[in-house]
Enzyme design. Structure first.
Site, mmCIF file in Angstrom:
data_model
loop_
_atom_site.group_PDB
_atom_site.id
_atom_site.type_symbol
_atom_site.label_atom_id
_atom_site.label_comp_id
_atom_site.label_asym_id
_atom_site.label_seq_id
_atom_site.Cartn_x
_atom_site.Cartn_y
_atom_site.Cartn_z
ATOM 1 N N ARG A 26 0.900 -1.259 -0.229
ATOM 2 C CA ARG A 26 0.211 0.153 -0.044
ATOM 3 C C ARG A 26 0.765 1.297 -0.065
ATOM 4 N NH1 ARG A 26 -2.284 -3.830 3.392
ATOM 5 N NH2 ARG A 26 -4.517 -4.372 2.725
ATOM 6 N N LYS B 218 -2.950 -2.485 7.567
ATOM 7 C CA LYS B 218 -4.353 -2.108 7.716
ATOM 8 C C LYS B 218 -4.861 -3.352 8.799
ATOM 9 C CE LYS B 218 -8.413 -1.805 4.660
ATOM 10 N NZ LYS B 218 -8.579 -1.719 3.117
ATOM 11 N N HIS C 169 -1.936 3.732 -5.722
ATOM 12 C CA HIS C 169 -2.638 2.427 -5.222
ATOM 13 C C HIS C 169 -2.978 1.104 -6.441
ATOM 14 C CE1 HIS C 169 -5.134 0.201 -2.539
ATOM 15 N NE2 HIS C 169 -4.623 0.715 -1.336
ATOM 16 N N ARG D 263 -1.306 -2.325 -7.032
ATOM 17 C CA ARG D 263 -1.468 -3.395 -6.335
ATOM 18 C C ARG D 263 -2.600 -4.169 -7.279
ATOM 19 N NH1 ARG D 263 -1.003 -4.183 -1.205
ATOM 20 N NH2 ARG D 263 -3.008 -4.685 -0.527
ATOM 21 N N HIS E 163 -3.552 -9.557 2.194
ATOM 22 C CA HIS E 163 -4.998 -9.805 2.647
ATOM 23 C C HIS E 163 -5.042 -10.972 3.477
ATOM 24 C CE1 HIS E 163 -6.130 -7.732 -1.727
ATOM 25 N NE2 HIS E 163 -5.762 -6.942 -0.603
ATOM 26 N N TYR F 32 -3.496 -17.936 8.117
ATOM 27 C CA TYR F 32 -2.046 -18.197 8.050
ATOM 28 C C TYR F 32 -1.126 -16.913 8.743
ATOM 29 C CZ TYR F 32 -2.806 -21.842 4.464
ATOM 30 O OH TYR F 32 -3.122 -22.806 3.681
#
Length: 402
Positions: free
Chosen positions: A243, A270, A333, A336, A360, A370
């Site tokens: 990001r 985030k 951005h 990504r 994510h 994970y």
């Protein structure tokens, strides 16, 4: 004999390890230590020996201390622990001091300053001071109802700022939950506002996702002649696809060039989880070249106007504008989305590895998230293939889509 004001003024510490004790009335005594003179009272309650602090001399006079000791003896005669009374009084004073939304919100802001970026803190403060406190600020906490918060966020919604309205509702909830934890308010009333606001429209950052469109962009970036830090950041943006805020706030203490790793702390992410970014050889080379320029400071990409802050959030986008890419075409951005699309559809990389690298949330077969090091060797290999592909695309030697 009872103590006197003359004795109190001239009493000095004589070196006793636990302090010098001078008894008075009602079981009270003066404790003289190296650091000062303290009023104390020993007593027994529920079969236990306890000590009550009555204040510090001379801020609490002899007469005042005696009155406090007498009040404590009366409480004991009624079976009440005077220390419990003292704690209750302090809690009541704290509650009174934070009894309005305004005061609680400002206290919450102070605790929030320990985490999050300066820009995020400024945005949160502006929302609270501009959109919430003028309407809820003077209200006692336990008088605030869901409709009061709803009126606040509907004012924001009415001016078309739907996303801000949702964020402000969340902020009100955070402040009220802080109050619940401090036993100042019974509950977070924003929980009753679920579904009361219009949903936030889904938006996508403008991005180039076709290799034929990406190649000229990479060549333009390669030929960019801005400040050395902006050049390095612009070259790393498509390669690492973190990001924009994570990239510009990178610190040298997080970068491990010999291990070819960048470990981003959880507080910057985030999802509030530490993120590990394997660095391809091209990224390591860029950072090694930059290290003599900014390596003595905190930030990898310091602000051009002074190294005490990180690079401005507009730097990458301004560089793209100068290269001829309008904000409707490409943004910082957008790198990504570029990586997500091409890695999946062109290079046919595993989707779970891509999602891991995008930071994510990825769930394993047992329904658990994970950890940050999951599939690290495979992610290292993928990041190197991606960097090599970008070089080949820039040099017009990339293989055709599979």
């Amino acid at each position: 004999m009872p103590l006197s004001d003359l004795f109190l003024r001239h009493a000095v510490y004589k070196g006793t390890p636990s302090g010098d004790k001078y008894p008075d009335l009602y079981g009270m005594y003066l404790l003289v230590t190296r650091t000062g003179k303290y009023w104390r009272m020993n007593y027994r309650h529920a079969g236990k020996q306890k000590t009550l602090a009555l204040g510090i001399y001379p801020h609490v006079s002899l007469a005042q201390a005696r009155r406090k000791a007498e009040d404590a003896r009366k409480a004991l005669a009624e079976g009440i622990d005077p220390n419990g009374v003292k704690r209750a009084q302090k809690a009541e004073q704290r509650s009174a001091a934070l009894n309005t939304f305004d005061k609680l919100a400002r206290q919450w802001l102070l605790t929030m300053q320990r985490n999050g970026s300066a820009s995020t803190q400024k945005k949160v403060r502006n929302w609270l001071e501009g959109d919430v406190i003028p309407y809820l600020g003077k209200m006692p906490l336990n008088t605030i109802r869901p409709r009061d918060v709803l009126r606040v966020v509907q004012r924001v919604e009415a001016r078309g700022a739907i996303d801000s309205a949702h964020r402000i509702k969340q902020l009100c909830g955070q402040v009220l939950r802080f109050g619940v934890a401090m036993d100042l308010v019974e509950r977070d009333v924003t929980a009753d506002l679920k579904g009361a606001l219009a949903p936030v429209p889904r938006t996508h950052y403008p991005a180039l996702t076709e290799p034929g469109d990406v190649a000229p962009l990479l060549r333009a970036i390669h030929g960019y002649h801005g400040h050395v830090t902006a050049v390095a950041a612009l070259k790393l943006a498509p390669m690492l696809f973190v990001r924009p805020g994570e990239l510009r706030a990178a610190e040298w203490s997080e970068i491990h060039l010999d291990a070819a790793e960048w470990r981003i702390p959880a507080k910057k992410m985030k999802m509030q989880l530490e993120h590990l970014v394997p660095l391809p050889t091209q990224a390591v080379a860029i950072l090694r070249a930059l290290q003599p320029v900014t390596g003595e400071g905190r930030y990898v990409f310091p602000c051009l106007r002074g190294g005490q802050r990180c690079m401005s959030e507009n730097t990458i986008n301004a560089a793209l504008r100068s290269l001829g890419y309008a904000k409707e075409v490409m943004t910082g951005h957008g790198f990504r989305a570029m990586a997500r699309t091409i890695l999946d559809e062109v290079l046919q990389e595993r989707v779970d590895l891509i999602e891991h690298q995008l930071a994510h949330s990825v769930i394993d077969p047992n329904g658990r998230a994970y950890n940050r090091t999951a599939h690290l060797p495979a992610r290292r290999a993928m990041m190197q293939r991606w960097a090599d592909y970008l070089d080949a695309l820039r040099d017009d030697v990339a293989p055709p889509p599979a």
